[in-house]
Design a protein around this motif. Sequence first.
Motif, mmCIF file in Angstrom:
data_model
loop_
_atom_site.group_PDB
_atom_site.id
_atom_site.type_symbol
_atom_site.label_atom_id
_atom_site.label_comp_id
_atom_site.label_asym_id
_atom_site.label_seq_id
_atom_site.Cartn_x
_atom_site.Cartn_y
_atom_site.Cartn_z
ATOM 1 N N VAL A 8 0.843 -1.202 0.000
ATOM 2 C CA VAL A 8 0.000 0.000 0.000
ATOM 3 C C VAL A 8 0.878 1.251 0.000
ATOM 4 N N ILE A 9 1.934 1.248 0.801
ATOM 5 C CA ILE A 9 2.831 2.413 0.843
ATOM 6 C C ILE A 9 3.508 2.623 -0.502
ATOM 7 N N THR A 15 2.463 1.649 -3.429
ATOM 8 C CA THR A 15 1.452 2.073 -4.398
ATOM 9 C C THR A 15 1.131 3.551 -4.240
ATOM 10 N N MET A 16 1.027 4.024 -2.996
ATOM 11 C CA MET A 16 0.763 5.441 -2.772
ATOM 12 C C MET A 16 1.916 6.307 -3.248
ATOM 13 N N ILE A 17 3.137 5.876 -2.974
ATOM 14 C CA ILE A 17 4.304 6.647 -3.416
ATOM 15 C C ILE A 17 4.389 6.639 -4.940
ATOM 16 N N SER A 18 4.097 5.507 -5.561
ATOM 17 C CA SER A 18 4.112 5.434 -7.023
ATOM 18 C C SER A 18 3.054 6.352 -7.617
ATOM 19 N N GLY A 19 1.909 6.430 -6.949
ATOM 20 C CA GLY A 19 0.856 7.330 -7.416
ATOM 21 C C GLY A 19 1.248 8.783 -7.290
ATOM 22 N N ILE A 20 1.976 9.110 -6.237
ATOM 23 C CA ILE A 20 2.413 10.496 -6.043
ATOM 24 C C ILE A 20 3.415 10.900 -7.117
ATOM 25 N N TYR A 21 4.327 10.004 -7.447
ATOM 26 C CA TYR A 21 5.361 10.315 -8.425
ATOM 27 C C TYR A 21 4.955 9.930 -9.852
ATOM 28 N N SER A 22 3.703 9.592 -10.058
ATOM 29 C CA SER A 22 3.117 9.303 -11.361
ATOM 30 C C SER A 22 3.825 8.181 -12.099
#
Length: 144
Positions: free
Chosen positions: A23-24, A26-33
């Motif tokens: 989950v962490i 995935t969230m970081i990947s989403g932030i950095y696109s």
Amino acid sequence: MKFIGYFKNSLKDFFISSGFLMVIITMISGIYSEEIIRTSLLFQIMLFSLAYVFLKLAFMNKNEMSKKVQLIIFNVCLTLSELMILLWLLFFSPGKAMNIELILIYIFALVIVKVSVYTMMSINGEKEAKLINEKLIKYKNQKY
């Protein structure tokens, strides 16, 4: 608790910790696109989760087992945890630390830390046992 109980708990902890790390990431990947999660990240998640599970198993309270078995389980689980961290350092460290000198330094540092922790635990255990024996003798003398 039998071995199956410990295995179930450790497997549950592995899935919880790997899910939490996923989950962490995935969230970081989403932030950095970033659109995809690389396979190396999945292996890193598994290594960190296994290191956490082995470390937790090493320090889990196992009162129903004998002292010798507890010590063996502690050493085996702690060594496996250290091995997972060492594997991460070998394969996924930012500098690709693959030379043999650095590997030997890592192993040497892990052995020193393990020996020092074991020594501190045994010294503290001897002090605690001595204190308990003194209190027990004092209690027996007051009773009669």
